[in-house]
Every structure is written in structure tokens, then in C-alpha cells.
Design an enzyme around this catalytic site. Structure first.
Site, mmCIF file in Angstrom:
data_model
loop_
_atom_site.group_PDB
_atom_site.id
_atom_site.type_symbol
_atom_site.label_atom_id
_atom_site.label_comp_id
_atom_site.label_asym_id
_atom_site.label_seq_id
_atom_site.Cartn_x
_atom_site.Cartn_y
_atom_site.Cartn_z
ATOM 1 N N GLY A 46 0.833 -1.196 0.000
ATOM 2 C CA GLY A 46 0.000 0.000 0.000
ATOM 3 C C GLY A 46 0.867 1.246 0.000
ATOM 4 O O GLY A 46 2.001 1.217 0.509
ATOM 5 N N GLN A 51 2.868 9.923 1.234
ATOM 6 C CA GLN A 51 4.206 9.338 1.337
ATOM 7 C C GLN A 51 5.117 9.730 0.179
ATOM 8 O O GLN A 51 6.327 9.578 0.268
ATOM 9 C CB GLN A 51 4.112 7.804 1.409
ATOM 10 C CG GLN A 51 3.503 7.306 2.701
ATOM 11 C CD GLN A 51 3.352 5.798 2.670
ATOM 12 O OE1 GLN A 51 2.358 5.286 2.176
ATOM 13 N NE2 GLN A 51 4.330 5.072 3.176
ATOM 14 N N CYS A 91 5.772 -0.248 7.273
ATOM 15 C CA CYS A 91 5.447 0.928 6.464
ATOM 16 C C CYS A 91 6.646 1.281 5.599
ATOM 17 O O CYS A 91 7.772 1.279 6.085
ATOM 18 C CB CYS A 91 5.097 2.091 7.389
ATOM 19 S SG CYS A 91 4.691 3.604 6.517
ATOM 20 N N LEU A 92 6.399 1.590 4.335
ATOM 21 C CA LEU A 92 7.509 1.943 3.444
ATOM 22 C C LEU A 92 8.210 3.218 3.900
ATOM 23 O O LEU A 92 9.359 3.451 3.538
ATOM 24 C CB LEU A 92 7.003 2.104 2.003
ATOM 25 C CG LEU A 92 6.474 0.813 1.356
ATOM 26 C CD1 LEU A 92 5.957 1.087 -0.042
ATOM 27 C CD2 LEU A 92 7.554 -0.262 1.334
ATOM 28 N N HIS A 133 -4.468 1.786 7.502
ATOM 29 C CA HIS A 133 -3.086 2.282 7.609
ATOM 30 C C HIS A 133 -2.844 3.421 6.603
ATOM 31 O O HIS A 133 -2.309 4.471 6.956
ATOM 32 C CB HIS A 133 -2.130 1.101 7.369
ATOM 33 C CG HIS A 133 -0.684 1.455 7.333
ATOM 34 N ND1 HIS A 133 0.243 0.937 8.222
ATOM 35 C CD2 HIS A 133 0.031 2.254 6.504
ATOM 36 C CE1 HIS A 133 1.434 1.421 7.937
ATOM 37 N NE2 HIS A 133 1.341 2.218 6.895
ATOM 38 N N GLU A 134 -3.277 3.203 5.355
ATOM 39 C CA GLU A 134 -3.057 4.229 4.316
ATOM 40 C C GLU A 134 -3.908 5.468 4.586
ATOM 41 O O GLU A 134 -3.465 6.591 4.355
ATOM 42 C CB GLU A 134 -3.346 3.682 2.921
ATOM 43 C CG GLU A 134 -2.547 2.447 2.503
ATOM 44 C CD GLU A 134 -1.062 2.534 2.777
ATOM 45 O OE1 GLU A 134 -0.496 3.651 2.752
ATOM 46 O OE2 GLU A 134 -0.452 1.480 3.032
ATOM 47 N N HIS A 137 -2.230 7.800 6.887
ATOM 48 C CA HIS A 137 -1.226 8.660 6.233
ATOM 49 C C HIS A 137 -1.866 9.940 5.703
ATOM 50 O O HIS A 137 -1.280 11.016 5.781
ATOM 51 C CB HIS A 137 -0.574 7.925 5.051
ATOM 52 C CG HIS A 137 0.526 6.982 5.436
ATOM 53 N ND1 HIS A 137 1.667 7.386 6.087
ATOM 54 C CD2 HIS A 137 0.675 5.645 5.229
ATOM 55 C CE1 HIS A 137 2.472 6.338 6.278
ATOM 56 N NE2 HIS A 137 1.889 5.262 5.775
#
Ligand code: NI
Length: 168
Positions: A46, A51, A91-92, A133-134, A137
Site C-alpha cells: 500500500g 508518502q 510501512c515503506l 493504515h493508508e 497517512h
């Protein structure tokens, strides 16, 4: 298509609250394609626009094993939820860090697709976790915000150490 740079915690730009998308057009679709490419290359499941330093409310997700089930959500909203699940998240933007986070178990989400058409989906398990989660962000939140201040400080130190090691 182009790979984009992913902002890393504790970059203050990750704290920006994204604004609603007002027009779904070719530029937005190009950005969505670039975000999928960036996400698959990372690799991740994701990626939120926040991000990649674009502060508009959209995100891309693919939780499939075969990496061929692209989901994009523009102006997503959780319209119903039930139950609780705890899942280990990564998380990226916070590479190499994993921690348990409590989320809704099942959700209903309303959003626009890449053609600007409204849709609603029900999600549970990993997909439900990933959507929540996304969406965090987009509100300027990252999963380590759910940890204790002490744990978060340990994460910061570990990331510093990783970065120093990578630079050496
Ligand atoms: Ni993330």
C-alpha cells in the site's frame, strides 16, 4: 511511468493533512500509475499520496500474492466498521520496523475510482488493515504513533542507526 521518492519518518511532511481531490483527471491517473510502480518496486502492499509528498486524499493498494489486483481509492471514507483485530504492521516510510497495531476488523469504505466513479467495498483481514493504515497517512498519521513514547523513541534511534550504517 516513473518511480517516486518515498518520504521517511520522521520527515515532517508526513504530518501534512491531505486535501480532498477535486478533479479526477489524466494527471491524477498518471500519479496513481507511478505510485503503483513505486509501491511494487519497494516492495509494499500500500502507498498513500502523502508518502510521495503529494498532499491529496488518494492511495493505492494491492494485497494479492500475484500482484495483479490493483485497488485505488480517491477521497476514501470509512462508512461502517465492526470488531477489532491486531496485526503486525510495517510501512515503506519506516523501513525495517514492525509493530502490532489494533484496527477495526471489518470496514465498509466509500471512495472514487480512477475514472471518478463512486464505489463501496467491504474489507476484512489484511485489506482492512491496509486501508486503515493508508488512510492514517492521509491524516498525517503513521503507525508508530500508536506505540508508547518510549517505543517510538527506540524506533527513531533504530532508524538513525540503519541510516548511518547505510551511509557508511
Ligand atoms: Ni505506511
Amino acid at each position: 511511468m516513473a518511480k517516486l521518492t518515498i518520504l521517511e519518518f520522521p520527515d515532517p511532511r508526513l504530518r501534512t493533512r491531505a486535501k480532498p481531490v477535486e478533479r479526477v483527471d489524466a494527471d491524477l491517473r498518471r500519479l496513481i500509475d507511478d505510485m503503483f510502480e513505486t509501491m511494487y518496486a519497494a516492495p509494499g502492499i500500500g502507498l498513500a499520496a502523502s508518502q510521495v509528498d503529494v498532499h491529496l486524499r488518494f492511495m493505492v493498494i494491492d494485497v494479492s500474492e500475484t500482484k495483479d489486483q490493483q485497488l485505488d481509492f480517491i477521497n476514501p471514507e470509512i462508512v461502517a466498521h465492526e470488531g477489532v483485530q491486531t496485526c503486525q504492521e510495517g510501512c515503506l516510510s519506516i523501513p525495517g520496523i514492525y509493530a502490532d497495531v489494533k484496527r477495526h476488523e471489518r470496514i465498509a469504505v466509500r471512495a472514487l475510482d480512477r475514472d471518478g466513479n463512486p464505489f463501496e467495498i467491504q474489507a476484512d483481514g489484511l485489506l482492512a488493515v491496509c486501508i486503515q493504515h493508508e488512510m492514517d497517512h492521509l491524516d498525517g498519521k503513521v503507525f508508530v504513533d500508536y506505540l508508547s513514547p518510549l517505543k517510538r523513541e527506540q524506533v527513531r534511534k533504530k532508524l538513525d542507526k540503519q541510516r548511518r550504517a547505510a551511509a557508511a
